[in-house]
Design a protein around this motif. Structure first.
Motif, short mmCIF file in Angstrom:
data_model
loop_
_atom_site.label_atom_id
_atom_site.label_comp_id
_atom_site.label_asym_id
_atom_site.label_seq_id
_atom_site.Cartn_x
_atom_site.Cartn_y
_atom_site.Cartn_z
N MET A 1 30.88 39.85 43.35
CA MET A 1 32.32 39.85 43.11
C MET A 1 32.97 40.65 44.25
N ALA A 2 33.71 39.98 45.08
CA ALA A 2 34.33 40.64 46.21
C ALA A 2 35.63 41.34 45.83
N GLU A 3 36.33 40.79 44.87
CA GLU A 3 37.62 41.35 44.48
C GLU A 3 37.48 42.18 43.20
N THR A 4 38.28 43.22 43.14
CA THR A 4 38.36 44.02 41.92
C THR A 4 39.75 43.80 41.32
N VAL A 5 39.93 44.20 40.09
CA VAL A 5 41.24 44.09 39.46
C VAL A 5 42.26 44.87 40.30
N GLY A 6 41.86 46.06 40.72
CA GLY A 6 42.77 46.89 41.50
C GLY A 6 43.17 46.26 42.82
N SER A 7 42.20 45.66 43.53
CA SER A 7 42.53 45.04 44.81
C SER A 7 43.43 43.82 44.62
N LEU A 8 43.20 43.07 43.55
CA LEU A 8 44.06 41.91 43.28
C LEU A 8 45.47 42.34 42.92
N VAL A 9 45.58 43.37 42.08
CA VAL A 9 46.91 43.87 41.72
C VAL A 9 47.63 44.41 42.96
N ASP A 10 46.89 45.05 43.85
CA ASP A 10 47.47 45.54 45.10
C ASP A 10 48.03 44.38 45.93
N LYS A 11 47.25 43.31 46.03
CA LYS A 11 47.71 42.14 46.80
C LYS A 11 48.93 41.49 46.14
N ILE A 12 48.95 41.44 44.81
CA ILE A 12 50.10 40.88 44.10
C ILE A 12 51.34 41.72 44.37
N THR A 13 51.18 43.03 44.34
CA THR A 13 52.30 43.93 44.60
C THR A 13 52.85 43.72 46.00
N ILE A 14 51.96 43.64 46.97
CA ILE A 14 52.39 43.46 48.36
C ILE A 14 53.13 42.14 48.55
N ILE A 15 52.59 41.06 48.02
CA ILE A 15 53.25 39.76 48.20
C ILE A 15 54.58 39.73 47.46
N GLN A 49 50.97 31.82 46.84
CA GLN A 49 49.94 32.85 47.02
C GLN A 49 49.97 33.84 45.86
N ARG A 50 51.17 34.26 45.46
CA ARG A 50 51.29 35.19 44.34
C ARG A 50 50.74 34.57 43.07
N ASP A 51 51.10 33.32 42.81
CA ASP A 51 50.62 32.64 41.60
C ASP A 51 49.10 32.49 41.61
N ASP A 52 48.52 32.21 42.78
CA ASP A 52 47.07 32.12 42.88
C ASP A 52 46.41 33.47 42.57
N LEU A 53 46.99 34.54 43.09
CA LEU A 53 46.45 35.87 42.84
C LEU A 53 46.57 36.25 41.37
N VAL A 54 47.70 35.91 40.75
CA VAL A 54 47.89 36.20 39.32
C VAL A 54 46.85 35.43 38.50
N ALA A 55 46.62 34.18 38.85
CA ALA A 55 45.62 33.39 38.13
C ALA A 55 44.23 33.99 38.32
N GLU A 56 43.95 34.47 39.52
CA GLU A 56 42.64 35.05 39.79
C GLU A 56 42.42 36.35 39.01
N VAL A 57 43.44 37.22 38.97
CA VAL A 57 43.28 38.47 38.23
C VAL A 57 43.21 38.20 36.73
N THR A 58 43.95 37.21 36.26
CA THR A 58 43.89 36.84 34.84
C THR A 58 42.49 36.34 34.48
N ARG A 59 41.95 35.49 35.33
CA ARG A 59 40.60 34.95 35.11
C ARG A 59 39.56 36.07 35.15
N LEU A 60 39.70 36.99 36.10
CA LEU A 60 38.75 38.09 36.23
C LEU A 60 38.78 38.99 35.00
N ILE A 61 39.97 39.32 34.53
CA ILE A 61 40.09 40.16 33.34
C ILE A 61 39.51 39.44 32.12
#
Length: 89
Positions: A1-15, A49-61
């Protein structure tokens, strides 16, 4: 798993921080139509991109909650400012 919840949330915040001013630019009435068109195109990409990241963090959680993914904890091993480690000069 390359991404963590924290890193995904960080990317969502930035975008999301980039989306807000781009949306303002895309709604400008004093800009040329070409400029507004370019801003709208960029905005669409950013929102996708934001929607993709949200879907990814939702799936990961969801996977973590279901026990399908177990987060791996990486320990920090800092050697600086520790008198046990000497500088072999």
């Amino acid at each position: 798993m390359a991404e963590t919840v924290g890193s995904l949330v960080d990317k969502i915040t930035i975008i999301q921080l980039k989306i807000f001013p781009m949306r303002e630019q895309a709604q400008r009435s004093d800009a040329t139509s070409d400029f507004v068109t370019q801003c709208r195109a960029k905005l669409a990409v950013m929102e996708e991109q934001r929607d993709d990241l949200v879907a990814e963090v939702t799936r990961l959680i969801s996977d973590m909650a279901g026990g399908r993914v177990i987060p791996k904890v990486y320990r920090q091993f800092k050697m600086y400012n520790d008198p046990h480690y000497t500088n072999p000069r």
